[in-house]
Every structure is written in structure tokens, then in C-alpha cells.
Design a protein around this motif. Structure first.
Motif, PDB file in Angstrom:
ATOM      1  N   TRP A 207       0.831  -1.448  -0.086  1.00 19.87           N
ATOM      2  CA  TRP A 207      -0.240  -0.241   0.083  1.00 19.87           C
ATOM      3  C   TRP A 207       0.896   0.875  -0.516  1.00 19.87           C
ATOM      4  N   THR A 208       0.539   2.017  -0.780  1.00 21.84           N
ATOM      5  CA  THR A 208       1.210   3.677  -0.756  1.00 21.84           C
ATOM      6  C   THR A 208       0.425   4.526  -0.988  1.00 21.84           C
ATOM      7  N   LYS A 209       0.380   5.631  -0.177  1.00 23.80           N
ATOM      8  CA  LYS A 209      -0.324   6.585  -0.158  1.00 23.80           C
ATOM      9  C   LYS A 209      -0.405   7.694  -1.614  1.00 23.80           C
ATOM     10  N   GLU A 218      -5.099  12.979  -2.181  1.00 23.25           N
ATOM     11  CA  GLU A 218      -4.944  11.965  -1.538  1.00 23.25           C
ATOM     12  C   GLU A 218      -4.960  10.521  -1.216  1.00 23.25           C
ATOM     13  N   GLU A 219      -5.033   9.352  -2.078  1.00 25.60           N
ATOM     14  CA  GLU A 219      -5.711   8.019  -1.017  1.00 25.60           C
ATOM     15  C   GLU A 219      -4.189   6.788  -1.187  1.00 25.60           C
ATOM     16  N   MET A 220      -4.815   6.078  -0.870  1.00 20.95           N
ATOM     17  CA  MET A 220      -3.570   4.317  -0.393  1.00 20.95           C
ATOM     18  C   MET A 220      -4.265   3.702  -1.377  1.00 20.95           C
ATOM     19  N   THR A 221      -3.469   3.331  -2.282  1.00 16.13           N
ATOM     20  CA  THR A 221      -3.473   2.811  -3.005  1.00 16.13           C
ATOM     21  C   THR A 221      -2.985   0.990  -3.027  1.00 16.13           C
ATOM     22  N   LYS A 222      -3.348   0.195  -4.074  1.00 13.30           N
ATOM     23  CA  LYS A 222      -2.478  -1.181  -3.676  1.00 13.30           C
ATOM     24  C   LYS A 222      -1.810  -1.552  -4.684  1.00 13.30           C
ATOM     25  N   ARG A 223      -1.116  -1.981  -4.982  1.00 10.25           N
ATOM     26  CA  ARG A 223      -0.141  -2.604  -5.970  1.00 10.25           C
ATOM     27  C   ARG A 223      -0.264  -4.412  -5.617  1.00 10.25           C
TER      28      ARG A 223
END
Length: 245
Positions: A207-209, A218-223
Motif C-alpha cells: 500500500w502506498t499513499k 490523496e488516497e491509499m493505493t494497492k499493488r
């Protein structure tokens, strides 16, 4: 392997290709952004790599669905290209194989493209910097002695496709699909990155903001990353003579 299912009839419909039970079925539905198909020779890793691209053709993405499969030398792609001709050609959907000085790729009437390319040096990477490839494949990833080119190409694993508001077409998937045997100069970095952190089939999340330009906040994104262990025992098309050798 492909000939086992090509041309069979199920429920009145012609089946072009069917995955084997086990790894192939699981890999074909794996939701991860980065998938490593690892294991011995013979389980059908290359076919899954091709099928994961082909399953999105004709889904409404058009020219946005663009892929590339890399190897350190063009000659090493010959077998993969041959398998792609068996699989893609069987659909009889107007797909064309272009092979020339400037082209080494599949093109579909609906605009999708799958390129086969050599990538060996940082200078060659500059040919791709800034391009969009929602699908990236690596043929025998452990041939690469370090992760530099793999990491550089992640910046190209993107798409500018915006799904319609009515939800008729889902967001375009971002995929990096690598095949590998357990040997080669890059064995250590691939093992450290994909094998050691989690067991086969486990979905690793990072997870990266970030600032999301589409929502302007701004959001948390997932890879996500996942490895699939591939066994020759699942490939019912293999002969016992091959196994003995």
C-alpha cells in the motif's frame, strides 16, 4: 499442449483453448498485478502468459490494451511466438502476425497489440520510457542478472483508459506476468523478491499513499504480487518419454 483443446465442442460452442486443472486455472483468474509463474519445464507457463493477454482482447479496451513480452535476445522468443500462432490463430478473429524490420507483433481488428521485443540494456529501455503497456511479460525472468530493467518497466505498466460511467466496461487491468525456471544469473534477486516473502498462491499487498489525479485527492493505493508454482504433472499433454529425458 494447445492441440488438446483446440476445436473441441462444449455446449454447442467451439472451445479454442482450455486451461489444465491446477496452476493454469488458478493463474488465469489470479487478480495480482505482478504474477510469477515458476517451476520446472513443461507445465504450460508460456501458454498462460499468452492467455492472460488474450482474455482481455475484444473487451472494449481497444488500442488501450497493449502488451509487450521481453527476452534478452530475439532468438529466445521463437518458441513463444510459435505457440502464440497456434493459440491466437485458432480464434480466426482477424488477428494478424506482423514480422518485419519494424514489426514483431500481433495486431487485432479491434486495436489491441501484443509486441515481442528484446530488452537487454538500459539504453534499450529508453525506447519504451513514457509508453503505456498495461500488460508486460518477461520470458525466463532469471536470465536478467538484476532487477533494474524489471523495475524500470514498471513505470510503463499503466493505461490512460477511463471506464464509462455506466460500468459497462471494468477498469483496465494492469499485469506483469513473468515465467522462470529455478536457475540463471538472476536466481537470487527473483527468489528474494517473489519466492521468499510468501508461499505459492498467497497475495502480497503493498500500500502506498499517493495523489490521485482522477479524484484530485490523496488516497491509499494497492499493488499486489503473487507467485504460482507450476508442475509438469498437471500437463496431460506431455509424453512419458519427455519426462524420462
Amino acid at each position: 499442449m494447445l492441440d488438446v483443446s483446440v476445436g473441441s465442442i462444449v455446449g454447442g460452442r467451439k472451445v479454442i483453448w482450455t486451461p489444465f486443472e491446477g496452476m493454469q486455472e488458478l493463474a488465469l483468474t489470479c487478480p495480482a498485478n505482478e504474477i510469477l509463474l515458476e517451476g520446472t519445464r513443461g507445465p504450460g507457463k508460456s501458454e498462460i502468459q499468452l492467455a492472460l493477454f488474450r482474455k482481455e482482447v475484444g473487451q472494449g479496451y481497444g488500442t488501450h490494451w497493449r502488451g509487450v513480452i521481453f527476452d534478452r535476445a530475439y532468438k529466445n522468443l521463437d518458441d513463444l511466438v510459435t505457440k502464440s500462432k497456434r493459440l491466437f490463430g485458432a480464434f480466426n478473429d482477424g488477428a494478424r502476425w506482423l514480422s518485419g524490420k519494424a514489426d514483431y507483433k500481433w495486431v487485432w481488428p479491434t486495436g489491441e497489440e501484443l509486441l515481442f521485443r528484446q530488452l537487454k540494456t538500459a539504453d534499450e529501455y529508453s525506447n519504451y520510457h513514457g509508453q503505456e503497456f498495461p500488460y508486460i511479460g518477461w520470458n525466463e525472468l532469471t536470465k536478467y542478472p538484476d532487477a533494474r530493467l524489471y523495475d524500470d518497466m514498471i513505470s510503463c505498466n499503466r493505461a490512460s483508459f477511463l471506464p464509462p460511467p455506466d460500468g459497462s466496461i471494468p477498469p483496465i487491468p494492469l499485469r506483469i506476468v513473468s515465467t522462470t525456471n529455478p536457475l540463471g544469473p538472476g536466481h537470487n534477486w527473483v527468489k528474494h523478491r517473489f519466492i521468499d516473502p510468501a508461499p505459492p498462491g498467497a497475495l502480497q499487498e503493498k500500500w502506498t499513499k499517493v495523489f490521485n489525479p482522477r479524484t484530485q485527492r490523496e488516497e491509499m493505493t494497492k499493488r499486489t504480487t503473487c507467485r504460482r508454482f507450476c508442475s509438469y504433472k498437471e500437463n496431460k499433454a506431455l509424453s512419458p518419454e519427455y519426462i524420462a529425458y
